[in-house]
Motif scaffolding. Structure first.
Motif, short mmCIF file in Angstrom:
data_model
loop_
_atom_site.label_atom_id
_atom_site.label_comp_id
_atom_site.label_asym_id
_atom_site.label_seq_id
_atom_site.Cartn_x
_atom_site.Cartn_y
_atom_site.Cartn_z
N VAL A 151 1.14 4.65 6.20
CA VAL A 151 -0.01 5.24 5.74
C VAL A 151 -0.62 6.07 6.93
O VAL A 151 -1.05 6.94 6.82
N GLU A 152 -0.55 5.30 8.08
CA GLU A 152 -1.49 5.97 9.36
C GLU A 152 -0.80 6.61 10.21
O GLU A 152 -1.36 7.51 10.83
N LEU A 153 0.72 6.29 10.61
CA LEU A 153 1.48 6.96 11.43
C LEU A 153 2.60 7.67 11.15
O LEU A 153 3.33 8.31 11.92
N GLY A 154 3.02 7.53 9.89
CA GLY A 154 4.12 8.31 9.26
C GLY A 154 5.37 7.69 9.37
O GLY A 154 5.59 6.58 9.55
N ASP A 155 6.07 8.11 8.40
CA ASP A 155 7.47 7.80 8.05
C ASP A 155 8.44 7.30 9.35
O ASP A 155 8.93 6.21 9.14
N PHE A 156 8.48 8.12 10.29
CA PHE A 156 9.42 7.79 11.30
C PHE A 156 9.10 6.80 12.42
O PHE A 156 9.80 5.89 12.51
N VAL A 157 7.67 6.67 12.68
CA VAL A 157 7.17 5.37 13.51
C VAL A 157 7.34 4.14 12.40
O VAL A 157 7.80 3.29 13.00
N ALA A 158 7.10 4.13 11.25
CA ALA A 158 7.31 3.21 10.41
C ALA A 158 8.52 2.58 10.36
O ALA A 158 8.98 1.47 10.31
N PHE A 159 9.60 3.42 10.32
CA PHE A 159 10.77 3.00 10.12
C PHE A 159 11.32 2.38 11.66
O PHE A 159 12.21 1.29 11.48
N LEU A 446 -6.79 2.24 14.68
CA LEU A 446 -7.63 3.18 15.19
C LEU A 446 -7.57 4.50 14.41
O LEU A 446 -8.55 5.23 14.27
N VAL A 447 -6.36 4.75 14.10
CA VAL A 447 -6.10 6.17 13.60
C VAL A 447 -6.67 6.03 12.20
O VAL A 447 -7.46 6.84 11.61
N ARG A 448 -6.59 4.91 11.50
CA ARG A 448 -7.43 4.64 10.24
C ARG A 448 -8.70 4.83 10.28
O ARG A 448 -9.39 5.43 9.40
N ARG A 449 -9.47 4.31 11.27
CA ARG A 449 -10.83 4.38 11.49
C ARG A 449 -11.44 5.66 11.79
O ARG A 449 -12.61 6.19 11.47
N TYR A 450 -10.71 6.41 12.60
CA TYR A 450 -11.22 7.65 13.24
C TYR A 450 -10.59 9.03 12.78
O TYR A 450 -10.99 9.97 13.31
N TYR A 451 -9.47 8.76 11.74
CA TYR A 451 -8.92 9.96 11.33
C TYR A 451 -9.01 9.99 9.71
O TYR A 451 -8.42 8.91 9.25
N SER A 452 -9.41 11.11 8.94
CA SER A 452 -9.36 11.19 7.76
C SER A 452 -9.05 12.53 7.35
O SER A 452 -9.90 13.51 7.75
N SER A 453 -8.03 12.85 6.94
CA SER A 453 -7.54 14.42 6.30
C SER A 453 -8.85 14.75 5.68
O SER A 453 -9.16 14.47 4.65
#
Length: 602
Positions: A151-159, A446-453
């Protein structure tokens, strides 16, 4: 269990049944890219384009909680509450770490200061618990950190994280099952090698074959497959007995304490304390598995925070007391590395007590194995829902409500490794995977709190990226300086410490928060997750070179698998879902138009 498949299309579609335990090609590679060698060749040709698309693609909370769960055919049963989760947490953590690694690290790395090593590891684990809890409450699915990172960093990092999550759990099961054999031998008044097949021509790290470890894993697998609630009841009863035995060890140990055994307190210096701390992180592995039970929890917003935080407080207190007791009972140079507590009771003349200690250790390690088997299967289930791993692993049994395929497969892998591999190799490699994943989860928070499309401006997005990269870079720099300097010197800390503080403070003051948690949130953001990032990276710098080499080999294997299979399977699945969603939206618009026209004509 059976899975229905539709053949054909439209009204003439027929339905056939296939059992989930089949091993046909479509059970593992049903995607378009693998229908023929020509399709696969075209997919490989498009690898750069697909990789670029998956690197920047982020999942949504709605997709993880809704559509992903539907891909398992049946829902997992919501049967757990905060009491179950708390005891799952205690049962998943207190095991081989304290009963085996305490002796190993106290004797060879930290001395009596091993208690400080547990404090450092406990603080880092507690920070990670807070990060996990916010995600688990907001995204209550079986995927745990894999789903959060998607959800927050994308598919590749998640894999990449997913591969390390699976490695963490497989190795954890293998390591604890080998420790189970050691304490079982103590209970039988035997040497652990009496129950192992020793092949002298092989390396001692791999030549002590352990059939007992395989047998206990087979029993655990049956329990984990049968019922999650049943596993919880067994874990609760065993953990209560375990707590009573731990209290016995602590009380008797302090009665026979000899303060002179604490001199010298830190014979290996501060470096030894942190080096032991990195390895002893293994002792806290397991709490993240509790987060994977969110999908089976009755009230996630209430039960998960109480269960996770409560279990970590109990565990950290128990670890510190037990470590202090061990080094007060006998000199650290006399501690046995295989069964430290049992031998410590023999040293004070209580030979009979070593059987109680061994029984407590066996009960603790049995619950650790059970919760680990339950947690790792939930991870693999959710990873397979994305088709990064074959969808065969995602199937949930209709009757038991458990992921049978995933459970059996991962326990089998653990059994194979446990049969061959020494505990020391397993524990060091495990700590790298664990620390890396916990660091990723803190970054994701940190990405979740400070970034929203659509909310965060381009300027604030750039500042967020810069500050997070500086936090990671300064933490890596301090960790490397510590490793190279051997703990002496101060120039590196004087330069890099302020960079970390400036980066965290800059994020706090200069980037507006884009999102607030709706149910439960981590306090002191961004400071708390930033400290978690720093501690996890710092402890990584204390792990030996050979472990990093093994970790690097595993990472290369993950990348090769992803490029050849996981990337194309998940890409096809995502595109198919996007097409279905687009079709459904068009049908909804058409239906709305028909309804509106009918209303107007009326």
């Amino acid at each position: 269990m059976e899975q229905r498949e539709e053949e054909g299309g439209g009204e003439g579609a027929t339905t056939r049944r296939r059992r989930a335990c089949t091993f046909q090609k479509n059970d593992f590679l049903p995607e378009k890219s693998f229908r023929s060698w020509a399709h696969y060749a075209r997919a490989l040709k498009d690898t750069p384009l697909r990789l670029r698309e998956r690197v920047v693609t982020r999942s949504s909370e709605h997709l993880e909680v809704g559509e992903m769960r539907a891909r398992s055919n049946h829902d997992m049963k919501r049967t757990l509450n905060w009491w179950d989760l708390m005891w799952f947490g205690v049962g998943s953590v207190i095991g081989a770490g304290i009963f085996v690694l305490s002796g190993m690290e106290a004797r060879t790395v930290a001395g009596p200061a091993v208690v400080l090593s547990y404090v450092v590891s406990g603080i880092s684990a507690m920070l990670s618990v807070f990060c996990y809890t916010e995600f688990a409450v907001e995204i209550p699915v079986a995927g745990g950190s894999f789903a959060y990172l998607r959800v927050e960093l994308g598919d590749f990092v998640a894999f990449i994280a997913a591969g390390n999550i699976l490695l963490e759990y497989i190795i954890s099961c293998a390591a604890v099952s080998r420790s189970w054999t050691s304490y079982f031998a103590t209970l039988c008044n035997k040497n652990p090698d009496d129950f192992r097949i020793v092949i002298h021509k092989m390396s001692p790290h791999y030549g002590h074959l352990d059939p007992i470890a395989v047998i206990i894993l087979a029993i655990i697998c049956i329990l984990a497959v049968y019922s999650t609630k049943g596993s919880s009841i067994f874990n609760y009863i065993a953990s209560l007995v375990h707590i009573v035995i731990l209290m016995f060890i602590i009380i008797v140990g302090f009665i026979h304490a000899k303060p002179q055994n604490y001199a010298p307190f830190a014979p290996f210096g501060a470096r030894g304390v942190f080096q032991a701390s990195a390895v002893l992180y293994f002792a806290y592995v397991g709490f993240d598995g509790v987060a994977t039970l969110a999908e089976e929890t009755k009230n996630p917003s209430r039960d998960i925070p109480i269960g996770l935080v409560g279990s970590m407080v109990i565990t950290t207190a128990a670890y510190c007391l037990l470590a202090a007791t061990l080094c007060l009972m006998q000199p650290y140079t006399s501690i046995d590395v295989n069964a430290p507590f049992s031998v410590a009771f023999s040293a004070i003349g209580w030979d009979w007590a070593k059987y109680i200690v061994a029984l407590g250790a066996l009960k603790g390690m049995t619950t650790v194995l059970l919760v680990t088997a339950v947690g790792q299967a939930r991870y693999l289930t959710h990873i397979a829902r994305t088709h990064m791993m074959p969808p065969w692993f995602a199937l949930v049994d209709e009757h038991t409500g458990t992921p049978v395929n995933a459970t059996i497969s991962l326990v089998f892998a653990s059994a194979v490794i446990a049969f061959f591999t020494d505990l020391e190799i397993l524990s060091n490699l495990l700590s790298i995977s664990t620390l890396l994943i916990f660091m990723f989860v803190a970054v994701a928070l940190l990405v979740r709190r400070y970034y929203s499309s659509g909310v965060t401006t381009k300027g604030n997005q750039i500042k967020l990226i810069v500050f997070i990269m500086l936090i990671i870079a300064s933490s890596c720099g301090i960790s490397c300086y510590w490793a190279v300097s051997g703990g002496s010197g101060w120039i590196g800390y004087a330069i890099l410490g302020p960079v970390w503080a400036f980066s965290t403070g800059g994020l706090w003051l200069l980037v507006p928060m884009a999102k607030q948690p709706s149910l439960w949130g981590v306090p002191l953001v961004p400071w708390l997750p930033s400290i978690s990032i720093f501690i996890n990276i710092f402890l990584l710098g204390s792990i030996d070179k050979d472990s990093f080499i093994r970790f690097g080999i595993w990472t290369v294997f993950l990348l090769v698998y992803y490029i050849l299979f996981g990337l194309h399977a998940s890409y096809d699945t995502a595109k198919e879902f996007e097409t279905q969603s687009s079709t459904e939206r068009e049908l909804n618009k058409l239906e709305d138009g028909v309804v509106s026209s009918t209303v107007v004509s009326s």
